[in-house]
Scaffold this motif. Structure first.
Motif, mmCIF file in Angstrom:
data_model
loop_
_atom_site.group_PDB
_atom_site.id
_atom_site.type_symbol
_atom_site.label_atom_id
_atom_site.label_comp_id
_atom_site.label_asym_id
_atom_site.label_seq_id
_atom_site.Cartn_x
_atom_site.Cartn_y
_atom_site.Cartn_z
ATOM 1 N N VAL A 114 -11.027 8.717 -4.052
ATOM 2 C CA VAL A 114 -11.672 7.681 -4.870
ATOM 3 C C VAL A 114 -10.653 6.921 -5.712
ATOM 4 C CG1 VAL A 114 -13.350 7.237 -6.711
ATOM 5 C CG2 VAL A 114 -13.867 8.906 -4.925
ATOM 6 N N ASN A 115 -9.854 7.651 -6.488
ATOM 7 C CA ASN A 115 -8.912 6.951 -7.370
ATOM 8 C C ASN A 115 -7.509 7.535 -7.352
ATOM 9 O OD1 ASN A 115 -9.550 9.315 -8.761
ATOM 10 N ND2 ASN A 115 -9.437 8.346 -10.772
ATOM 11 N N HIS A 116 -7.179 8.318 -6.322
ATOM 12 C CA HIS A 116 -5.838 8.904 -6.285
ATOM 13 C C HIS A 116 -4.750 7.853 -6.142
ATOM 14 C CE1 HIS A 116 -6.778 8.573 -1.966
ATOM 15 N NE2 HIS A 116 -5.479 8.507 -1.776
ATOM 16 N N ASP A 117 -5.113 6.684 -5.595
ATOM 17 C CA ASP A 117 -4.104 5.639 -5.440
ATOM 18 C C ASP A 117 -3.786 4.926 -6.753
ATOM 19 O OD1 ASP A 117 -6.560 4.446 -5.636
ATOM 20 O OD2 ASP A 117 -6.302 3.093 -3.928
ATOM 21 N N THR A 118 -4.454 5.301 -7.847
ATOM 22 C CA THR A 118 -4.153 4.704 -9.152
ATOM 23 C C THR A 118 -3.113 5.513 -9.921
ATOM 24 O OG1 THR A 118 -5.897 5.928 -10.340
ATOM 25 C CG2 THR A 118 -6.529 3.838 -9.304
ATOM 26 N N ILE A 119 -2.693 6.647 -9.370
ATOM 27 C CA ILE A 119 -1.701 7.479 -10.062
ATOM 28 C C ILE A 119 -0.373 6.726 -10.118
ATOM 29 C CG2 ILE A 119 -0.450 9.673 -10.074
ATOM 30 C CD1 ILE A 119 -2.740 10.864 -8.418
ATOM 31 N N LYS A 120 0.161 6.571 -11.310
ATOM 32 C CA LYS A 120 1.440 5.891 -11.475
ATOM 33 C C LYS A 120 2.573 6.811 -11.035
ATOM 34 C CE LYS A 120 -0.342 3.267 -15.412
ATOM 35 N NZ LYS A 120 -0.254 3.036 -16.874
ATOM 36 N N PRO A 121 3.587 6.250 -10.363
ATOM 37 C CA PRO A 121 4.681 7.087 -9.858
ATOM 38 C C PRO A 121 5.373 7.912 -10.940
ATOM 39 C CG PRO A 121 4.793 4.884 -8.912
ATOM 40 C CD PRO A 121 3.731 4.839 -9.971
ATOM 41 N N GLU A 169 -22.458 0.100 -1.469
ATOM 42 C CA GLU A 169 -23.425 -0.473 -0.531
ATOM 43 C C GLU A 169 -24.661 -1.046 -1.227
ATOM 44 O OE1 GLU A 169 -25.081 -1.581 3.153
ATOM 45 O OE2 GLU A 169 -23.047 -0.956 2.605
ATOM 46 N N TYR A 170 -25.164 -0.360 -2.232
ATOM 47 C CA TYR A 170 -26.444 -0.749 -2.825
ATOM 48 C C TYR A 170 -26.352 -1.171 -4.286
ATOM 49 C CZ TYR A 170 -28.029 1.798 1.289
ATOM 50 O OH TYR A 170 -28.206 2.238 2.580
ATOM 51 N N GLY A 171 -25.269 -0.802 -4.950
ATOM 52 C CA GLY A 171 -25.209 -0.974 -6.394
ATOM 53 C C GLY A 171 -26.001 0.139 -7.069
ATOM 54 N N VAL A 172 -25.461 0.685 -8.133
ATOM 55 C CA VAL A 172 -26.150 1.740 -8.885
ATOM 56 C C VAL A 172 -26.359 1.253 -10.308
ATOM 57 C CG1 VAL A 172 -25.965 4.076 -9.828
ATOM 58 C CG2 VAL A 172 -25.267 3.632 -7.460
ATOM 59 N N LEU A 173 -27.607 1.246 -10.754
ATOM 60 C CA LEU A 173 -27.944 0.763 -12.090
ATOM 61 C C LEU A 173 -27.924 1.891 -13.122
ATOM 62 C CD1 LEU A 173 -30.866 -1.687 -11.224
ATOM 63 C CD2 LEU A 173 -28.407 -2.147 -11.344
ATOM 64 N N ALA A 182 -13.114 8.306 -13.296
ATOM 65 C CA ALA A 182 -12.788 8.200 -11.874
ATOM 66 C C ALA A 182 -13.303 6.907 -11.260
ATOM 67 C CB ALA A 182 -13.363 9.397 -11.120
ATOM 68 N N LEU A 183 -14.410 6.387 -11.801
ATOM 69 C CA LEU A 183 -15.018 5.151 -11.283
ATOM 70 C C LEU A 183 -15.213 4.158 -12.429
ATOM 71 C CD1 LEU A 183 -17.849 6.171 -8.761
ATOM 72 C CD2 LEU A 183 -15.808 4.842 -8.261
ATOM 73 N N PRO A 184 -14.137 3.587 -12.952
ATOM 74 C CA PRO A 184 -14.268 2.681 -14.103
ATOM 75 C C PRO A 184 -15.074 1.420 -13.805
ATOM 76 C CG PRO A 184 -12.035 2.628 -13.201
ATOM 77 C CD PRO A 184 -12.738 3.758 -12.529
ATOM 78 N N ASP A 185 -15.156 1.017 -12.532
ATOM 79 C CA ASP A 185 -15.923 -0.185 -12.173
ATOM 80 C C ASP A 185 -17.424 0.050 -12.199
ATOM 81 O OD1 ASP A 185 -13.558 -1.546 -11.842
ATOM 82 O OD2 ASP A 185 -13.483 -1.243 -9.668
ATOM 83 N N LEU A 186 -17.833 1.328 -12.209
ATOM 84 C CA LEU A 186 -19.261 1.653 -12.265
ATOM 85 C C LEU A 186 -19.707 1.631 -13.726
ATOM 86 C CD1 LEU A 186 -21.844 2.639 -10.774
ATOM 87 C CD2 LEU A 186 -21.060 4.967 -11.241
ATOM 88 N N LYS A 240 -19.771 6.671 -5.265
ATOM 89 C CA LYS A 240 -19.026 5.468 -4.885
ATOM 90 C C LYS A 240 -19.594 4.864 -3.598
ATOM 91 C CE LYS A 240 -14.495 3.880 -3.265
ATOM 92 N NZ LYS A 240 -14.722 2.501 -3.754
ATOM 93 N N ALA A 241 -19.907 5.730 -2.617
ATOM 94 C CA ALA A 241 -20.448 5.239 -1.347
ATOM 95 C C ALA A 241 -21.765 4.508 -1.561
ATOM 96 C CB ALA A 241 -20.637 6.405 -0.380
#
Length: 481
Positions: free
Chosen positions: A272-279, A304-308, A356-360, A299-300
């Protein structure tokens, strides 16, 4: 010949094919650092029956059983290619080849699908990265098993030491015994010997030094030949940056916590967010087992549907934190006997979603009940969606996510109508969606998510460690984004 004889002959033929696959899988792993998968499940070091069962399990997620007669040609093709370190899913190769109408041979198709791992495109094999375990409890021993299992190629991660507090007589022998046999997860796959003279446990040839210390400040890891190591703290004693920084001793480069981090410590859910780890990040957390179980499907669904908004109720197996019999405990209810009671307690998993999901932006609440089982939990995720949908559409979407998306190592999918918690012991996924229990009514959806809160979580921890160490190799065929 009777139908019975036909079935038996067919089984023996498939056994023979699976047997022929084992040396090819092993050679690719040892000599080229290639891990052969089948729908995200590793086939390395698997028995004939395990290989056949993994092929049969494909019917749970793909709708039909996959035969070794279908996958063998792709495995044979892989042995002829100039492959570099990678993970290759022969189940996905077979499925995508079936859907391809260009008339390519199996070898041509395979070479094209894994081109990123061949010839001039292949990446170099990494030097082994030292790993230290601080603590050797439930998660520590399972992580140790996984690290030992993955050391077969001689590259990647190498477990060098375990740090524990000093014990009594036969301490080393007793710790080795706990690694060798586990009441929940069964026997260690391999051999374990003890070198008491040098304070070492030797597991499948891996020499693991047992270091006795009462605090991080007492250890100089370079004295044990350990350099640039990743330390995995599975004690949970320190959870903020200040406390975890105590581990940054000579020989230690990064610290990974197997519990939710506090303050500004990044909480990472692999996939989900492992690619945000800074080197240059030296301290991070793998969050909790429940956070890892709910965030990938959340996240899935959100994508697809949006979660309120949502609520998660976890029915969680008891843990070492509870008492066997009623006794004093700093928490009110956890002092009551774990094997005899359902115990209402809190969970931080819902609040950890935001990290882990700041956009949510949807509010997620949560609560938990500990129940008298030693392992495997279930999270009931109730969601208000951004649009109306149907049960069939949701299940089709989640099945596809479990098969072909970047979350396929995190999300599994089962249609078994008789599945119960024990069936998921040893699952390497962060969560398993129970299709039969899923409920959808307009814009309301309720997902039932099984998870092995010990082993599945330990797999997520190792994936994070592989990522930050640079030994997380790409998977082919590439998944859709």
């Amino acid at each position: 010949m009777t139908l019975n004889d036909d079935s038996f002959t067919n089984w023996k033929n498939r056994e023979e094919i699976a047997e022929s696959m084992i040396p090819m899988i092993g050679k690719l792993h040892r000599e080229r650092d290639v891990t052969v998968l089948l729908h995200s499940r590793s086939l390395v070091n698997k028995s004939v029956v395990s290989i056949l069962k993994t092929h049969r399990f494909a019917r749970q997620i793909a709708g039909e059983e996959l035969s070794v007669t279908e996958t063998l040609p792709f495995l044979e093709a892989l042995t002829t290619l100039d492959l570099g370190p990678s993970q290759i899913d022969i189940g996905m190769l077979a499925a995508t080849y079936r859907a391809d109408d260009r008339g390519l041979s199996v070898l041509e198709f395979t070479a094209e699908a894994v081109a990123g791992a061949t010839g001039a495109n292949k990446i170099d094999r990494r030097e082994p990265r030292d790993v230290v375990l601080y603590g050797f409890g439930r998660i520590g021993r399972l992580v140790a098993r996984l690290l030992i299992e993955k050391s077969g190629s001689g590259n990647g991660l190498r477990l060098r030491a375990v740090v524990v507090r000093g014990g009594g007589d036969q301490d080393l022998v007793k710790r080795a015994s706990l690694l060798r046999r586990d009441s929940v997860h069964g026997q260690f796959q391999g051999t374990i010997t003890v070198d008491e003279t040098n304070n070492k446990i030797i597991a499948n040839g891996n020499e693991i030094t047992v270091i006795y210390a009462n605090s991080p400040a007492e250890v100089d890891y370079t004295a044990y030949g350990i350099r640039d190591a990743i330390l995995i703290d599975n004690t949970g004693k320190w959870r903020d940056r200040e406390g975890l920084s105590q581990h940054l001793r000579p020989g230690i480069d990064k610290v990974v916590l197997t519990a939710p981090g506090k303050g500004d410590v990044p909480n990472i859910v692999h996939g989900v967010n492992h690619d945000t780890i800074k080197p240059d990040e030296q301290i991070l957390s793998c969050a909790s087992c429940t956070t890892n179980a709910i965030v990938p499907p959340l996240k899935a669904m959100h994508d697809e549907y949006g979660v309120l908004r949502g609520h998660v109720e976890t029915v969680h197996s008891f843990t070492n934190d509870q008492n066997l019999l009623d006794n004093y405990h700093k928490a009110d209810r956890r002092g009551r006997s774990a094997p005899l009671n359902m115990v209402i307690t809190e969970t931080g998993a819902a609040s950890a979603v935001a990290k882990a999901l700041p956009d949510l932006k949807a509010p997620i609440t949560g609560s938990s009940i500990r129940v008298p089982v030693p392992d495997v939990s279930i999270a009931i995720l109730s969601l208000r969606l951004g649009r109306e949908t149907t049960r069939e559409e949701v299940l089709d979407h989640l099945r596809e996510v479990s098969l072909t998306s970047p979350l396929k190592r995190q999300i599994d999918f089962t249609t078994a109508p008789d599945a119960v918690s024990m069936d998921f012991i040893g699952s390497r996924h962060a969560s398993i969606i129970d299709a039969g229990a899923t409920k959808v009514d307009g814009d309301n959806a309720i997902l039932y998510l099984w998870y092995d809160n010990e082993f599945g979580y330990s797999c997520q921890v190792v994936r994070v460690v592989q990522h930050v160490s640079g030994v997380e190799y790409p998977t082919y065929p590439a998944t859709s984004v």
